[in-house]
Enzyme design. Sequence first.
Site, short mmCIF file in Angstrom:
data_model
loop_
_atom_site.label_atom_id
_atom_site.label_comp_id
_atom_site.label_asym_id
_atom_site.label_seq_id
_atom_site.Cartn_x
_atom_site.Cartn_y
_atom_site.Cartn_z
N ASP A 102 37.94 47.65 28.12
CA ASP A 102 38.78 46.47 28.35
C ASP A 102 38.06 45.17 28.11
OD1 ASP A 102 41.21 47.81 29.60
OD2 ASP A 102 39.49 48.70 30.63
N HIS A 109 32.48 41.85 36.13
CA HIS A 109 32.58 43.27 35.74
C HIS A 109 31.45 43.69 34.82
CE1 HIS A 109 36.45 43.56 37.62
NE2 HIS A 109 36.97 42.63 36.86
N HIS A 145 40.02 41.85 41.45
CA HIS A 145 39.39 43.06 40.91
C HIS A 145 38.01 43.24 41.55
CE1 HIS A 145 42.15 41.74 37.63
NE2 HIS A 145 42.40 43.04 37.54
N ASP A 183 43.17 35.60 40.37
CA ASP A 183 44.21 36.61 40.12
C ASP A 183 44.63 37.25 41.45
OD1 ASP A 183 41.68 38.65 38.38
OD2 ASP A 183 41.75 37.84 40.43
N TYR A 237 45.26 34.72 35.94
CA TYR A 237 45.98 34.85 34.66
C TYR A 237 47.39 34.30 34.69
CZ TYR A 237 41.80 37.56 34.17
OH TYR A 237 40.47 37.92 34.17
N1 LIG Z 1 44.95 49.05 31.81
C1 LIG Z 1 43.67 48.40 31.86
C2 LIG Z 1 43.80 47.00 32.42
C3 LIG Z 1 42.44 46.35 32.42
N2 LIG Z 1 42.49 45.05 33.04
C4 LIG Z 1 41.19 44.39 33.01
C5 LIG Z 1 41.25 43.22 33.94
C6 LIG Z 1 39.96 42.48 33.97
C7 LIG Z 1 40.06 41.35 34.95
C8 LIG Z 1 38.86 40.54 35.03
S1 LIG Z 1 38.92 39.38 36.37
ZN LIG Z 2 40.06 39.75 38.25
#
Ligand SMILES: NCCCNCCCCCS
Ligand SMILES: [Zn+2]
Length: 577
Positions: A83, A126, A165, A256, A296
């Site tokens: 991702d 991440h 997240h 988010d 987002y």
């Molecule tokens: N189906 C996979 C969705 C991945 N989404 C990644 C979100 C990363 C957020 C960073 S804050």
């Molecule tokens: Zn996030």
Amino acid sequence: MNCRSLFVHFSPACKIEVPERLTVSHGALVRNGLTDRCICLPVREAVDAEILLVHSEEYLEAVKQTPHMTLEDLKEFTLQYGDVYFHPNIYHCAKLAVGSALQLVDSVLMGKVKNGMALVRPPGHHSMRSAANGFCVFNNVAIAAQYAKQKYGVKRILIVDWDIHHGQGVQYCFEDDPSVLYFSWHRYEHQKFWPNLKDSDYDIVGKGEGAGFNINVPWNKVGMENSDYLSVFCHLLLPIAYEFCPDLVLVCAGFDSAIGDPEGEMCATPDIFAHLTYLLMNLAEGKLCAVLEGGYNLTSLAQSVCQTVQTLLGDPLPPLTNLTGPCRSTLESLQCVRAAHRQHWSCLRHAGTISTKRIKLSGEGNKDEAEVGEEQKSPEEKIWPEPPKRICPPVCSAVVLPDGVVCPDIIILFQIRNGLALVGDAAMTMTCVVQYVAAEVDSRYELIKNFPFPSQGCTDTSGFAQAMFSLLLPLGYQYNPSLVLLVRMPGSGVCDIMWQQLTGLLQSFAHGHTLVLLQEDDKACVGPTASILLGNPAPPLGQLPASLKEDAEAVERLRSRLQADWNLLLTTGESTK
Ligand SMILES: NCCCNCCCCCS
Ligand SMILES: [Zn+2]
């Protein structure tokens, strides 16, 4: 066929981690006159040595190749990670994101600014030692923490990750490091939500020396609200953070977790970030660096960023309304996390076990069942009131010194923000003020007197601190007073630093309208109290020892007596032995 039709889109561009996130956020700051009140720090690229504080040489070398890759190669390159999207320019942007975070750390730790926020892209929490992940290339906040330790010898750093997240990259970086306390809440849904890691659950508490210094709060339902976020701060994060007593606070400021976000699907409103920021500013003498992570929904992102920056600037907080108490899922998560950390933190040792039965207040809908209507709306369709304007009265503080008994007409608070009065008889003046306020202004005032503690004479700091977080804050938020009257009764035994912390924390309520009454022979307390009312941070309490058992039990008894009417107080069962 003209040449335009030959252009084929190779790598899918990310639909939500877009440049507008920064332009919209910055635009809102400008529109609200907040950039004029800030120092705009110059950005710089991080150098290799700084990136290598967290990442491996081979990973850095690999990322260094990306500017020279074709779109096809770039797509190939990203397939090894999850991702994340690479653009020929992302290496440059990722170095600027790290560099900006380090510039902010320098300015705060050199005392050039009190606190600050770095609005950066790509986000960082991440990314791992040798892997990009979840839109992140370099771990901005993890590098900032290592940098602060190495360059400034900072002993203890608290990282609060309020992004929705789990910042697994930060967790892995510090899981065996007791000098960095990492706290993250995150949408989890029993591992069904991305990044679907068992490592994100509440029982992952850190390893070896780092055991207890990693706190995961899983949200196993969506739709979490302000009450849920506040409960986790009052009943888990703040008690542990005060016991840890950090020298620096770093925030993985992802928005988010706000209402309207397609990733989070939560319902907390942007003004909650004003309070979360403020509650953290009372730590580490206010040394706080917030670094943007996710967020987002451009509308809630911009509002949340403004709420955060306005609090960093010291403006009064907007009162939080309709706090209906944490939902059952939150109580379950809280109970699990507290149980997992009980052996590591003395503030949790005597704490009662949280029963997950929710006491429904009369006429209150039950959030645990999906409400008809609201639930059907997609995040983007959600609507919420714009956060209220946070007006700063022309005068911040006023001090009234004794020339005979003070009359209630000192309550000119609403032209000033807060005030302090030295009075002949604190108890009598308090009565007088209460009558005046009840009659004249608004019957909602909160009377803060020191909680009676059974412990010998002087109040035990830890016990008092626990009472502040587990009783005073939840009650204050739920009661939502329009004035806070803080009276220091003679012989209260509350030490000056605790008094300053208390005065600071109580600015969370009533737009900061606080009136402090001091006995006139308590002159020594005027300076320290006025300093807090003027917006200076309270000195640290020091690493808090275990609270006295009888104090903890007194707080539990008081709470169980009150909990029937106040559902921001956790409903607890019998306190543990
Ligand atoms: N189906 C996979 C969705 C991945 N989404 C990644 C979100 C990363 C957020 C960073 S804050
Ligand atoms: Zn996030």
